[in-house]
Each structure stands twice: as C-alpha cells, then as structure tokens.
Design an enzyme around this catalytic site. Structure first.
Site, PDB file in Angstrom:
ATOM      1  N   TRP A  33       0.048  11.944   4.567  1.00  0.00           N
ATOM      2  CA  TRP A  33      -0.840  11.401   5.606  1.00  0.00           C
ATOM      3  C   TRP A  33      -0.052  10.706   6.718  1.00  0.00           C
ATOM      4  CZ3 TRP A  33      -1.490  10.500   0.342  1.00  0.00           C
ATOM      5  CH2 TRP A  33      -0.908   9.336  -0.169  1.00  0.00           C
ATOM      6  N   GLU A  46      -6.901   6.962   3.811  1.00  0.00           N
ATOM      7  CA  GLU A  46      -7.224   5.524   3.846  1.00  0.00           C
ATOM      8  C   GLU A  46      -8.307   5.187   2.825  1.00  0.00           C
ATOM      9  OE1 GLU A  46      -5.854   2.972   5.472  1.00  0.00           O
ATOM     10  OE2 GLU A  46      -4.322   4.329   6.192  1.00  0.00           O
ATOM     11  N   GLY A  90     -12.261   7.105  -9.442  1.00  0.00           N
ATOM     12  CA  GLY A  90     -13.033   5.855  -9.527  1.00  0.00           C
ATOM     13  C   GLY A  90     -13.636   5.429  -8.200  1.00  0.00           C
ATOM     14  N   TYR A  91     -14.361   4.305  -8.240  1.00  0.00           N
ATOM     15  CA  TYR A  91     -15.030   3.770  -7.040  1.00  0.00           C
ATOM     16  C   TYR A  91     -15.742   4.900  -6.289  1.00  0.00           C
ATOM     17  CZ  TYR A  91     -12.074  -0.228  -8.087  1.00  0.00           C
ATOM     18  OH  TYR A  91     -11.456  -1.282  -8.701  1.00  0.00           O
ATOM     19  N   CYS A 209      11.640 -11.128  -2.344  1.00  0.00           N
ATOM     20  CA  CYS A 209      11.931 -11.850  -1.102  1.00  0.00           C
ATOM     21  C   CYS A 209      13.370 -11.656  -0.630  1.00  0.00           C
ATOM     22  CB  CYS A 209      11.631 -13.328  -1.281  1.00  0.00           C
ATOM     23  SG  CYS A 209       9.906 -13.627  -1.691  1.00  0.00           S
TER      24      CYS A 209
END
Ligand code: SF4
Length: 370
Positions: A33, A46, A90-91, A209
């Site tokens: 993408w 997305e 899912g979702y 970090c």
C-alpha cells in the site's frame, strides 16, 4: 522542565520532521500500500490495519484486492462473499462499513474516493485520521493523523500526562499532530514516518528510545516517563461469559446454522445456535433453554465436543459445544434470520467468526473420520 498536566500550547519541535523523515527514508518497510497512489487500495489498507498487525493484514489485503480490484467491483459484490474474504481478520463492522462506503462512493462520488476531508469522513467507517491518511497518501494532501500509533508517539514526545481519550486532550492532540506536521515539506513521508515510528520503535511496551531518531525531541524520554505514556484510564475487569453452543444434527448428519443480524457484533456472520449461561445453570441446560427460546425447538443434549476461549475487545467468552438432537419442533430463528442445514464440510463456504470456525474444524475432522 516538568511533565505537562494538560498540553496547552504547541511547543516548537524544531528539527523533528527532518529527523523523522530522514530516518524513515533509510529504514521503511516496502509494503504494497506504500507502492500505490490508488485511493481505494490505500483505503483498504488503512481499514485493515486498524487494530491489526501488518503481517496479519498482508495476505488478506492481497486476496481482497485480487477479488475486488476496484471500488466498483466491491460495490457490486455479494455481502456474504466479502465477509467470507474478511473471515479471521475480526472487527467485522470494518468490512460491512467498507461495503456501504463503496456503494456510496459509486452512487454519490462517481466511483472515485472523495478528495474532500468532510466528504470522506461522511462515509461509513471513515474517521478523521483514516480520511487524513488516505487523502495524504493517495492525493498528496496535508492532513495531521491521530491513529493509535500516532497518539502514542505524541503522548510521549509531548509528555502528555492526561488520558488522551478525554475529548479536551484529544482536541489538543490534534493540534499537536498538526503542529509537528506543519514544518514538513513532504506530508506523505512525514505521515508514513510517524506511523512507522509508532509501529516499530515507539512501541507500546518497551519503546526503543536509544534507537529512536527523534529522542532528542522527546519530552518523555528527557523526563524518563516514556513507560507511563500514554496515560491509560483504569479499566474495569473484562467481563467473561460462558456460552452454551448447540450442534444440532439431523438424521442425515447435517448441522443447523444461522446468520447473525446484519448489524452489531459479528453482523452477517454464520454461527451455531446458543447463548449465555444463566446463574445456577449447567451448560446442558443452557443449550436446551437457548435452543427452545431462540429456535422454538426441544432438544436432547448429547456428547460434549469442545471448549473454545475467545477474547473480543470488551469481553471474553468460553464456548462449550454440545451435540444435540431435535426432539420436538422445527428449528426456526425467532428473529427471522436466515438458516441452513448443511454437512460439516459444506459449512466451510460460509463466513464464520473465529471461535465458531474452531468448532467447525474439529467437527469436520470428526465427521470425516466417522
Ligand atoms: Fe518514543 Fe522513546 Fe522515541 Fe520518545 S524517544 S518518541 S518515547 S521511542
């Protein structure tokens, strides 16, 4: 400098965008993408990437685009065939909303994803951040993002000591996102980079970090508070439900399955009938009661097949599947939803949610051996 309780201004982060973009150009992952400017393909990615890892999305994305290469093809698709392709990701409301949005784009926007932010966010399932990402990546526009990854990066870079889910903090986070993007001359790269940073470096647990290209600009790193950001609201204990599931089998070895209502959790997916255990009930009673209430049928509950544990976003379930034989009555769903009787191997063609799919797999193996 102390951590801010509430971010009230957009602190200058001079050099942030440059450092971030330079890092990204050197390390970014080549993902399909990112190699296209097709708004439909970017929109699909997305949506699939919401709450889902890249590695999981890749094969689904390829299969989906092969089956429905354009928004027109998706708009004309059969709902159940599309849900079947989404099965396991899912979702499922994401998928149903994509279908609705594809049809709206064909009907109202001439088949082209709208270039206007308001028009894009008016489509089902497309929030401001998703719309901003699509318009940036497909059309080269400049929009700040605030998806889960970006929210975490911002909460750390600005050491935001309040819950970002609160509306006032959320509004401020949008301003912070806009402020960081403003100096960039390349919004495409900036937005890709800040998402990539959240996905690969500024990860939820143990952010890296010392490897981070923007640690010199990061307030949480300076204060040593990165492990406490973003602030998480205290969560109530996740509820757990026991579900009795009836594998209603007729004399020809076919199983009864029904389709869930189109809207709501797992909408449009197929399932074996059953429901929640009431206090004091044993699971065989649950199955008998649920099938009586849901389908108007009396059943004899026989052998136990298996237990499946599954977690949804806000609750957990344990499914207990029992073979059942109809004694009296013809099963018909009360709510008038579609139902079928099919042998286990033919059930494969229907879209099932993950926990039901696990039951089906064992059922198929068992019936194949019988
Ligand atoms: Fe995240 Fe650490 Fe980088 Fe700050 S320094 S942005 S906390 S990875």
């Amino acid at each position: 400098m102390q951590p801010t309780d509430a971010p009230t201004r957009t602190p200058a982060k001079s050099g942030f965008a440059d450092a971030l973009e330079t890092w990204y150009r050197g390390v970014y992952r080549r993902l399909p993408w990112r190699e296209t400017r097709d708004a439909y393909a970017i929109w699909l990615s997305e949506v699939m990437l919401q709450q889902t890892q890249v590695a999981t999305v890749l094969p689904y994305y390829a299969r989906f685009l092969a089956a429905y290469p354009t928004v027109q093809a998706l708009a004309e698709a059969d709902d159940e065939a599309v849900l079947k392709l989404w099965e396991g990701l899912g979702y499922y409301s994401r998928c149903r909303n994509m279908l609705k949005a594809a049809r709206a784009i064909v009907a109202e926007h001439g088949g082209r994803f709208p270039e206007d932010l308001d028009a894009a966010t008016a489509l089902p399932g497309i929030g401001r951040s998703t719309a901003g990402a699509i318009l940036t990546f497909a059309y080269g526009q400049r929009h700040p993002l605030l998806d889960g990854n970006v929210r975490r990066v911002l909460a750390r870079v600005f050491d935001v000591a309040e819950d970002p889910a609160k509306p006032a903090v959320q509004r401020r986070m949008w301003e912070l996102s806009e402020g960081l993007l403003a100096p960039s001359e390349d919004p495409f790269t900036f937005n890709q980079a800040i998402m990539e940073l959240g996905a690969t470096v500024c990860v939820p647990n143990a952010p890296k970090c010392l490897l981070c290209p923007v640690h010199a600009h990061c307030d949480a790193f300076a204060h040593g508070t990165q492990a406490e950001r973003p602030i998480k609201p205290k969560r109530k204990a996740t509820p757990h439900y026991d579900i009795g599931v009836g594998l209603l089998r007729d004399a020809e070895g076919r199983y009864y399955v029904q389709r869930r209502p189109a809207e709501g959790l797992l909408g449009g997916m197929w399932e074996f009938p059953g429901g929640k255990r009431e206090p004091g009930e044993d699971l065989a009673e649950t199955v008998r009661r649920e099938l009586r209430e849901e389908l108007g049928v009396e059943v004899a509950v026989g052998a136990f097949l298996m237990r499946v544990d599954h977690a949804y976003s806000h609750f957990k379930v344990s499914l207990y599947a029992y073979f059942c034989t109809p004694l009296e009555g013809e099963p018909r769903p009360n709510a008038g939803e579609a139902f079928q009787w099919l042998p286990a191997d033919a059930l494969d063609a229907l879209p099932f949610p993950k926990a039901n799919r696990t039951i089906l797999k064992l059922l198929r193996e068992r019936d194949a051996e019988a």
